[in-house]
Design a protein around this motif. Structure first.
Motif, PDB file in Angstrom:
ATOM      1  N   LYS A  73       0.836  -1.201   0.000  1.00  0.00           N
ATOM      2  CA  LYS A  73       0.000   0.000   0.000  1.00  0.00           C
ATOM      3  C   LYS A  73       0.873   1.253   0.000  1.00  0.00           C
ATOM      4  CE  LYS A  73      -1.837   1.316   3.813  1.00  0.00           C
ATOM      5  NZ  LYS A  73      -2.648   1.401   5.040  1.00  0.00           N
ATOM      6  N   GLN A  74       1.940   1.232   0.800  1.00  0.00           N
ATOM      7  CA  GLN A  74       2.825   2.393   0.859  1.00  0.00           C
ATOM      8  C   GLN A  74       3.660   2.526  -0.417  1.00  0.00           C
ATOM      9  OE1 GLN A  74       2.525   4.535   3.176  1.00  0.00           O
ATOM     10  NE2 GLN A  74       1.265   3.383   4.614  1.00  0.00           N
ATOM     11  N   ARG A  75       3.973   1.404  -1.082  1.00  0.00           N
ATOM     12  CA  ARG A  75       4.787   1.469  -2.299  1.00  0.00           C
ATOM     13  C   ARG A  75       4.078   2.216  -3.430  1.00  0.00           C
ATOM     14  NH1 ARG A  75       6.940  -4.761  -2.256  1.00  0.00           N
ATOM     15  NH2 ARG A  75       8.910  -4.404  -1.168  1.00  0.00           N
ATOM     16  N   SER A  76       2.748   2.203  -3.411  1.00  0.00           N
ATOM     17  CA  SER A  76       2.035   2.880  -4.493  1.00  0.00           C
ATOM     18  C   SER A  76       2.139   4.397  -4.398  1.00  0.00           C
ATOM     19  CB  SER A  76       0.565   2.453  -4.474  1.00  0.00           C
ATOM     20  OG  SER A  76      -0.063   2.889  -3.282  1.00  0.00           O
ATOM     21  N   LEU A  77       2.406   4.948  -3.190  1.00  0.00           N
ATOM     22  CA  LEU A  77       2.433   6.404  -3.022  1.00  0.00           C
ATOM     23  C   LEU A  77       3.539   7.063  -3.853  1.00  0.00           C
ATOM     24  CD1 LEU A  77       1.645   6.920   0.759  1.00  0.00           C
ATOM     25  CD2 LEU A  77       0.229   7.514  -1.192  1.00  0.00           C
ATOM     26  N   PRO A  78       4.818   6.628  -3.777  1.00  0.00           N
ATOM     27  CA  PRO A  78       5.840   7.297  -4.593  1.00  0.00           C
ATOM     28  C   PRO A  78       5.553   7.212  -6.091  1.00  0.00           C
ATOM     29  CG  PRO A  78       6.854   5.911  -2.914  1.00  0.00           C
ATOM     30  CD  PRO A  78       5.405   5.591  -2.908  1.00  0.00           C
ATOM     31  N   VAL A  79       4.943   6.070  -6.532  1.00  0.00           N
ATOM     32  CA  VAL A  79       4.646   5.922  -7.961  1.00  0.00           C
ATOM     33  C   VAL A  79       3.654   6.991  -8.406  1.00  0.00           C
ATOM     34  CG1 VAL A  79       3.686   4.378  -9.696  1.00  0.00           C
ATOM     35  CG2 VAL A  79       5.115   3.457  -7.866  1.00  0.00           C
ATOM     36  N   VAL A  80       2.585   7.193  -7.598  1.00  0.00           N
ATOM     37  CA  VAL A  80       1.557   8.168  -7.957  1.00  0.00           C
ATOM     38  C   VAL A  80       2.085   9.591  -7.813  1.00  0.00           C
ATOM     39  CG1 VAL A  80      -0.727   9.045  -7.366  1.00  0.00           C
ATOM     40  CG2 VAL A  80      -0.292   6.582  -7.352  1.00  0.00           C
ATOM     41  N   LEU A  81       2.791   9.872  -6.704  1.00  0.00           N
ATOM     42  CA  LEU A  81       3.261  11.234  -6.462  1.00  0.00           C
ATOM     43  C   LEU A  81       4.326  11.667  -7.475  1.00  0.00           C
ATOM     44  CD1 LEU A  81       3.443  11.260  -2.555  1.00  0.00           C
ATOM     45  CD2 LEU A  81       1.779  12.412  -4.021  1.00  0.00           C
ATOM     46  N   GLU A 107       0.679  16.597   4.004  1.00  0.00           N
ATOM     47  CA  GLU A 107       0.192  16.361   5.366  1.00  0.00           C
ATOM     48  C   GLU A 107      -1.126  15.590   5.335  1.00  0.00           C
ATOM     49  OE1 GLU A 107      -0.340  19.042   9.385  1.00  0.00           O
ATOM     50  OE2 GLU A 107      -1.163  19.826   7.507  1.00  0.00           O
ATOM     51  N   ALA A 108      -2.066  15.998   4.480  1.00  0.00           N
ATOM     52  CA  ALA A 108      -3.354  15.307   4.387  1.00  0.00           C
ATOM     53  C   ALA A 108      -3.184  13.889   3.840  1.00  0.00           C
ATOM     54  CB  ALA A 108      -4.301  16.107   3.499  1.00  0.00           C
ATOM     55  N   LEU A 109      -2.307  13.723   2.849  1.00  0.00           N
ATOM     56  CA  LEU A 109      -2.090  12.406   2.257  1.00  0.00           C
ATOM     57  C   LEU A 109      -1.437  11.454   3.257  1.00  0.00           C
ATOM     58  CD1 LEU A 109      -2.408  10.775  -0.321  1.00  0.00           C
ATOM     59  CD2 LEU A 109      -0.166  11.561  -1.062  1.00  0.00           C
ATOM     60  N   ALA A 110      -0.488  11.949   4.048  1.00  0.00           N
ATOM     61  CA  ALA A 110       0.165  11.099   5.056  1.00  0.00           C
ATOM     62  C   ALA A 110      -0.841  10.654   6.115  1.00  0.00           C
ATOM     63  CB  ALA A 110       1.324  11.860   5.711  1.00  0.00           C
ATOM     64  N   ALA A 111      -1.748  11.556   6.520  1.00  0.00           N
ATOM     65  CA  ALA A 111      -2.756  11.179   7.514  1.00  0.00           C
ATOM     66  C   ALA A 111      -3.723  10.149   6.954  1.00  0.00           C
ATOM     67  CB  ALA A 111      -3.512  12.429   7.975  1.00  0.00           C
ATOM     68  N   GLY A 112      -4.078  10.269   5.680  1.00  0.00           N
ATOM     69  CA  GLY A 112      -5.032   9.342   5.091  1.00  0.00           C
ATOM     70  C   GLY A 112      -4.456   7.977   4.798  1.00  0.00           C
ATOM     71  N   THR A 113      -3.157   7.897   4.522  1.00  0.00           N
ATOM     72  CA  THR A 113      -2.538   6.613   4.164  1.00  0.00           C
ATOM     73  C   THR A 113      -1.738   5.997   5.305  1.00  0.00           C
ATOM     74  OG1 THR A 113      -0.582   7.746   3.302  1.00  0.00           O
ATOM     75  CG2 THR A 113      -2.381   7.291   1.761  1.00  0.00           C
ATOM     76  N   ARG A 114      -1.700   6.652   6.451  1.00  0.00           N
ATOM     77  CA  ARG A 114      -0.934   6.176   7.623  1.00  0.00           C
ATOM     78  C   ARG A 114       0.570   6.128   7.346  1.00  0.00           C
ATOM     79  NH1 ARG A 114      -3.703   0.875  10.072  1.00  0.00           N
ATOM     80  NH2 ARG A 114      -3.118   0.104   8.027  1.00  0.00           N
ATOM     81  N   ALA A 115       1.029   6.938   6.407  1.00  0.00           N
ATOM     82  CA  ALA A 115       2.479   7.069   6.197  1.00  0.00           C
ATOM     83  C   ALA A 115       3.060   7.957   7.293  1.00  0.00           C
ATOM     84  CB  ALA A 115       2.769   7.668   4.826  1.00  0.00           C
ATOM     85  N   VAL A 191       8.752   8.435   0.700  1.00  0.00           N
ATOM     86  CA  VAL A 191       7.687   8.105   1.655  1.00  0.00           C
ATOM     87  C   VAL A 191       8.298   7.217   2.724  1.00  0.00           C
ATOM     88  CG1 VAL A 191       5.482   6.951   2.006  1.00  0.00           C
ATOM     89  CG2 VAL A 191       5.863   8.284  -0.066  1.00  0.00           C
ATOM     90  N   LYS A 192       8.130   7.614   3.982  1.00  0.00           N
ATOM     91  CA  LYS A 192       8.630   6.797   5.092  1.00  0.00           C
ATOM     92  C   LYS A 192       7.458   6.067   5.735  1.00  0.00           C
ATOM     93  CE  LYS A 192      11.096   6.922   9.519  1.00  0.00           C
ATOM     94  NZ  LYS A 192      11.716   7.754  10.557  1.00  0.00           N
ATOM     95  N   ALA A 193       7.539   4.731   5.765  1.00  0.00           N
ATOM     96  CA  ALA A 193       6.501   3.904   6.382  1.00  0.00           C
ATOM     97  C   ALA A 193       7.028   3.356   7.704  1.00  0.00           C
ATOM     98  CB  ALA A 193       6.121   2.752   5.457  1.00  0.00           C
ATOM     99  N   VAL A 194       6.266   3.547   8.757  1.00  0.00           N
ATOM    100  CA  VAL A 194       6.608   2.978  10.064  1.00  0.00           C
ATOM    101  C   VAL A 194       5.580   1.915  10.407  1.00  0.00           C
ATOM    102  CG1 VAL A 194       7.739   5.081  10.871  1.00  0.00           C
ATOM    103  CG2 VAL A 194       5.308   4.747  11.302  1.00  0.00           C
TER     104      VAL A 194
END
Length: 612
Positions: A73-81, A107-115, A191-194
């Protein structure tokens, strides 16, 4: 203590055979009971350990699949951004207003994706925008050119690197992607995923769980204090090199307090200072990461109860066997002695059976308590399975994100072309042609809205209520998400949806999830075959609607047809064997069925209740 019948037999043997003749049968009986007890203990112990090992392996596989879904799920973020026009504008113009708007968007995208954090680096490695721009530890303005993920993204286009944050002081997985313009490199999106929420969820379970990398260093764990420790001793030179890289901060990289005892059993000293415990260890690879997930399943009191019950039953069976032999021998004696011995033996047997019955009743009470605990665990497992359905859908969403990006880029490019042409026509005063261009732009924006709307609808977590769903609309929605792959692979699509629009009892988002999964499986089967073809056909049979999806690929192996809908059965080298299981369960919730067969390729038949 000898029983009364035993004393009578002992006196008779002493009179007839002497002391030596009496000891031999007694010693043989004791040896038999001891042998039965040891055999029962070893057999029950082997069975219990095998059960615990299977349960631990299943738990490890399930949690590895969930962890992989979180990462995908987190891997898709850099591709789209990396394709986002706002990101590219911020890198090329460096307008402060544009950068601050991008901060808020991150900020809004990180809150919505839990990044944990999303930040944008320029070509020199300096952060120009970040989702934590409000925090005292904001990344904006920091230089990350020294970070391995930045250097690797510049060299290879993308990078993944797990490390300890030098500013946030929090470990996580850094996902970086290079951003290019026609003029060349312009920046890198990170994108940093914890995994704090994953670890917190694991802590609610009884089994310690931890994830190691290829160097056997613990990256994610449910046990506080185990972070950045190793399952094996790392040579001092290697430890010094890792500490110098600051990948894990100043961690000592000391070995975990785990000692192998053989047969998948390990002895573990927990950080709370308690006594060491014995666990059954199971490990499963986390696909696409190079990581390994370990589960330590505790050997519970219920396992010891099962072993004790088996030993009691074995001893009781041995005692009954010896009693039967004694009865056969007693029949050869006089009738009076026979009746007396049988009477005494019967009373003694009843007493022993009563005592053993009490013991078994107590054991059964403990087993019932354990069954109640397992029912609670089953309820928790059901919740995890529901989460797995959503995780699978998001994993599919990550796979089709790039395709959707290509589908959106085409109308966006066309809009720009028509807008530039309209400006030229307007300068010439040709308002009629300008109106035509504007109408075309409106149509293109409606197509983009349809694509992104379908993507948002597909990503919803909460399922809607069951009701009438247009089968034609569900098929069109699924094709909208995978249409680009059909074009890219040059796969011919044949649609035979019948003269009328069938309505079925279902929930549209989850029905589309099933169709997307089946279509992607067909496309993967046709990946290396020229002249690929996929056919979708619908027809009514009484009160049900049948939808068949067939391809002209190699078909399904005969060996897996009977187990295709059993978890972890897969024909793909990197597959988990969960996609068809989840699809089968979703269709069952609709009151339908999903079947597979081979007929000039793979054929999947979806049967759903028809709604008038």
């Amino acid at each position: 203590m000898r029983s009364i019948p035993g004393l009578i037999r002992l006196r008779l043997w002493l009179r007839r055979r002497g002391r030596t003749g009496t000891l031999v049968p007694l010693l043989a009986a004791l040896a038999l009971l001891a042998a039965l007890d040891q055999m029962a203990r070893r057999g029950a112990e082997a069975w219990v350990m095998a059960q615990l090992s299977r349960e631990a392996e299943a738990a490890a596989g399930l949690r590895a699949a969930m962890l992989r879904s979180e990462i995908e799920k987190q891997r898709s973020l850099p591709v789209v951004l990396a394709q986002d026009p706002d990101v590219r504008t911020a890198l090329t113009r460096r307008d402060p207003a544009v950068l601050r708007a991008l901060d808020a968007k991150f900020e809004a995208l990180a809150a919505g994706t839990r990044a944990s954090v999303i930040y944008l680096l320029d070509r020199q490695g300096v952060a120009v925008a970040a989702s934590n721009y409000r925090d005292p530890t904001s990344f904006v303005g920091s230089d990350y050119a020294f970070r391995p993920y930045f250097r690797q993204a510049l060299a290879e286009g993308e990078a993944e690197h797990f490390a300890f944050g030098t500013v946030s002081r929090q470990p996580g997985l850094y996902l970086a992607r290079r951003i290019d313009s026609p003029a060349g490199l312009i920046g890198v999106i990170v994108v940093k995923a914890v995994f704090a929420e994953v670890e917190a969820e694991w802590r609610r379970l009884d089994s310690p769980i931890f994830v190691t990398d290829t160097r056997q260093i613990v990256l994610v764990t449910s046990v506080p204090g185990w972070e950045f420790r190793a399952t094996a001793l790392i040579p001092e030179a290697e430890r010094a090199r890792i500490r110098a890289s600051l990948q894990f901060g100043d961690a000592a990289l000391s070995p975990l307090p785990i000692t192998a005892e053989g047969d998948d059993r390990v002895r573990v000293t927990m950080p709370d200072g308690g006594a060491a415990q014995t666990f059954v260890e199971a490990a499963a690879p986390v696909p696409t990461t190079g990581w390994t997930l370990h589960v330590l399943s505790p050997i519970t009191a219920a396992a010891e109860v099962s072993i004790a019950a088996a030993r009691v039953l074995a001893v009781l069976a041995g005692a009954l066997l010896m009693g039967g032999l004694a009865l056969i021998g007693a029949r050869r004696r006089q009738a009076l002695r026979k009746r007396r011995r049988e009477s005494r033996a019967r009373r003694e047997l009843e007493r022993r059976v009563e005592a053993r019955t009490l013991e078994l009743s107590a054991a059964n009470d403990r087993l019932r308590e354990e069954m109640d605990q397992r029912q609670h665990a089953q309820a928790a497992l059901q919740g995890l399975q529901d989460e797995l359905v959503q995780a699978s859908k998001l994993a599919v969403l990550g796979q089709i994100a790039a395709s959707v990006a290509h589908e959106v880029n085409q109308p966006v490019a066309a809009i720009r072309t028509f807008a530039e042409s309209g400006a030229m026509l307007l300068g010439r005063g040709d308002t009629g042609s300008v109106s035509g261009n504007l109408a075309t732009i409106v149509g293109l924006t409606e197509r983009i809205g349809a694509i992104t709307g379908e993507l948002r609808s597909f990503a919803r977590k909460a399922p809607g209520p069951l009701g009438p769903v247009s089968l034609r609309a569900a098929v069109e929605g699924a094709l909208l998400l995978v249409g680009y792959r059909l074009k890219e692979q040059e796969v011919a699509l044949e649609l035979d949806m019948g003269p009328e629009d069938f309505h079925v009892r279902a929930e549209r988002v989850r029905l589309e999830q099933v169709l997307v999964n089946l279509l992607q499986n067909a496309l993967e089967a046709l990946a290396s075959r020229p002249g690929g073809r996929v056919r979708l056909a619908a027809r009514a049979e009484g009160e049900r609607v049948l939808l068949t999806l067939a391809d002209n690929g190699p078909g399904l192996p005969t060996a897996v047809l009977d187990t295709l809908f059993i978890p972890f059965t897969t024909t793909k080298p990197a597959g988990l064997g969960l996609g068809l299981v989840i699809s089968h369960d979703i269709v069952a919730e609709f009151g339908g069925t999903l079947a597979a067969a081979n007929q000039d390729g793979a054929v999947f038949t979806l049967s759903l209740p028809r709604v008038p």
